[in-house]
Design an enzyme around this catalytic site. Sequence first.
Site, PDB file in Angstrom:
ATOM      1  N   ASP A  84      -4.814   3.279  -3.850  1.00 17.38           N
ATOM      2  CA  ASP A  84      -5.052   1.888  -4.033  1.00 17.38           C
ATOM      3  C   ASP A  84      -4.101   0.646  -3.591  1.00 17.38           C
ATOM      4  O   ASP A  84      -2.933   0.939  -4.271  1.00 17.38           O
ATOM      5  CB  ASP A  84      -6.327   1.039  -5.544  1.00 17.38           C
ATOM      6  CG  ASP A  84      -6.779   0.488  -5.006  1.00 17.38           C
ATOM      7  OD1 ASP A  84      -7.194  -0.052  -3.989  1.00 17.38           O
ATOM      8  OD2 ASP A  84      -7.311   0.162  -5.874  1.00 17.38           O
TER       9      ASP A  84
ATOM     10  N   HIS B  19      -2.653  -2.015   5.090  1.00 21.48           N
ATOM     11  CA  HIS B  19      -2.492  -1.251   5.265  1.00 21.48           C
ATOM     12  C   HIS B  19      -1.928  -0.209   6.188  1.00 21.48           C
ATOM     13  O   HIS B  19      -1.292   1.044   6.195  1.00 21.48           O
ATOM     14  CB  HIS B  19      -4.044  -1.070   6.089  1.00 21.48           C
ATOM     15  CG  HIS B  19      -4.833  -1.783   5.180  1.00 21.48           C
ATOM     16  ND1 HIS B  19      -5.148  -0.927   4.475  1.00 21.48           N
ATOM     17  CD2 HIS B  19      -5.783  -2.634   5.139  1.00 21.48           C
ATOM     18  CE1 HIS B  19      -6.569  -1.675   3.317  1.00 21.48           C
ATOM     19  NE2 HIS B  19      -7.162  -2.905   4.096  1.00 21.48           N
TER      20      HIS B  19
ATOM     21  N   LEU C  29       0.321  23.812   3.792  1.00 22.18           N
ATOM     22  CA  LEU C  29      -0.683  22.604   3.148  1.00 22.18           C
ATOM     23  C   LEU C  29      -1.422  22.247   3.224  1.00 22.18           C
ATOM     24  O   LEU C  29      -1.373  22.206   4.968  1.00 22.18           O
ATOM     25  CB  LEU C  29       1.013  21.613   2.674  1.00 22.18           C
ATOM     26  CG  LEU C  29      -0.126  19.892   2.466  1.00 22.18           C
ATOM     27  CD1 LEU C  29      -0.029  20.770   0.185  1.00 22.18           C
ATOM     28  CD2 LEU C  29       1.261  19.127   2.705  1.00 22.18           C
TER      29      LEU C  29
HETATM   30  C1  FPP Z   1      -7.034   0.369  -0.341  1.00 24.13           C
HETATM   31  O1  FPP Z   1      -5.762  -0.551  -1.058  1.00 24.13           O
HETATM   32  C2  FPP Z   1      -6.211   1.115   0.301  1.00 24.13           C
HETATM   33  C3  FPP Z   1      -7.667   1.658   2.068  1.00 24.13           C
HETATM   34  C4  FPP Z   1      -9.128   1.398   1.406  1.00 24.13           C
HETATM   35  C5  FPP Z   1      -6.624   2.533   2.984  1.00 24.13           C
HETATM   36  C6  FPP Z   1      -6.340   3.715   2.656  1.00 24.13           C
HETATM   37  C7  FPP Z   1      -5.565   3.436   4.224  1.00 24.13           C
HETATM   38  C8  FPP Z   1      -3.930   3.595   4.844  1.00 24.13           C
HETATM   39  C9  FPP Z   1      -3.292   4.298   3.485  1.00 24.13           C
HETATM   40  C10 FPP Z   1      -3.684   3.603   5.216  1.00 24.13           C
HETATM   41  C11 FPP Z   1      -4.051   4.890   6.433  1.00 24.13           C
HETATM   42  C12 FPP Z   1      -4.353   6.074   5.523  1.00 24.13           C
HETATM   43  C13 FPP Z   1      -4.643   7.246   7.362  1.00 24.13           C
HETATM   44  C14 FPP Z   1      -5.284   8.132   6.002  1.00 24.13           C
HETATM   45  C15 FPP Z   1      -5.009   7.623   7.949  1.00 24.13           C
HETATM   46  P1  FPP Z   1      -6.995  -2.505  -0.604  1.00 24.13           P
HETATM   47  O2  FPP Z   1      -6.961  -2.537   0.310  1.00 24.13           O
HETATM   48  O3  FPP Z   1      -8.319  -1.864  -1.815  1.00 24.13           O
HETATM   49  O4  FPP Z   1      -5.825  -2.832  -1.758  1.00 24.13           O
HETATM   50  P2  FPP Z   1      -6.575  -4.014  -2.599  1.00 24.13           P
HETATM   51  O5  FPP Z   1      -7.444  -3.536  -4.372  1.00 24.13           O
HETATM   52  O6  FPP Z   1      -4.721  -4.457  -3.149  1.00 24.13           O
HETATM   53  O7  FPP Z   1      -7.431  -4.949  -2.336  1.00 24.13           O
END
Ligand code: FPP
Length: 242
Positions: free
Chosen positions: A10, A27, A121
């Site tokens: 997150d 992201h 893994l």
């Molecule tokens: C949460 O941060 C993150 C996500 C909803 C997406 C996670 C995706 C990645 C790390 C990249 C792709 C990964 C793979 C495995 C292909 P948020 O957007 O909720 O952040 P915030 O809380 O600051 O709004």
Amino acid sequence: MPRHVAIIMDGNGRWAQQQGKRRTFGHKAGVEAVRASVRFAREKGINCLTLFAFSSENWNRPEDEVSVLMELFTFVLKSEVKKLNRNDVKLKVVGDTSRFGSKLEQLIHKAEKLTEKNSALVLNIAANYGGRWDIVNASQRIAKKVQSGELAVENIDESLFDQHTSLYGLDNVDLLIRTGGDCRVSNFLLWQIAYAELIFTDVLWPDFNEQCFEQAIQSFSSRQRRFGLTGEQIESSVGATC
Ligand code: FPP
């Protein structure tokens, strides 16, 4: 060392906004933190790493953000899978993938097939995943078996239920880490984290590096896991095996 680590990644959006950039930039930066975590887990001999990449609720985000996330999954699947395979990593996507469309589903299937024999893994990517979905899905599968006469109600126990969940066959989660400062589990692996140690860190996901992972492992190692027993019972059983 925990055998199974799960991470709620997150803070991508806030990381990007802190730099005056669009959320999607965060992201993209998050992918590098994914690479670092996989590398770390592989090197440290962790058996299984489960990453929460996209929740069932994330579909409600702005359309352009959802589509960038889908593009990112596609890109990562295409660009990283050979490297994962070379490093003996078995990739599994857990969640209801039917909503991703046939192209992405095919890519997922191909990547899983290519890496299915690997054993250094297990990397689970939870995508369109929800802990409640997992439990309901398992319940439906069991109910169908009862309905068809294949299974008797009396034979339903925790072990049988577990066999119908999406992470069946893997160790239970030992350690759940959530980055980004919030202290909640947000419908992630509800069944599987029954005895997990929980670590919440303020570090935003793109900044979560090997050092942060190492710190989490050290904090995990310093905790006494009692599984319902008393501290004295645990200590005497440790003494007995030494
Ligand atoms: C949460 O941060 C993150 C996500 C909803 C997406 C996670 C995706 C990645 C790390 C990249 C792709 C990964 C793979 C495995 C292909 P948020 O957007 O909720 O952040 P915030 O809380 O600051 O709004």
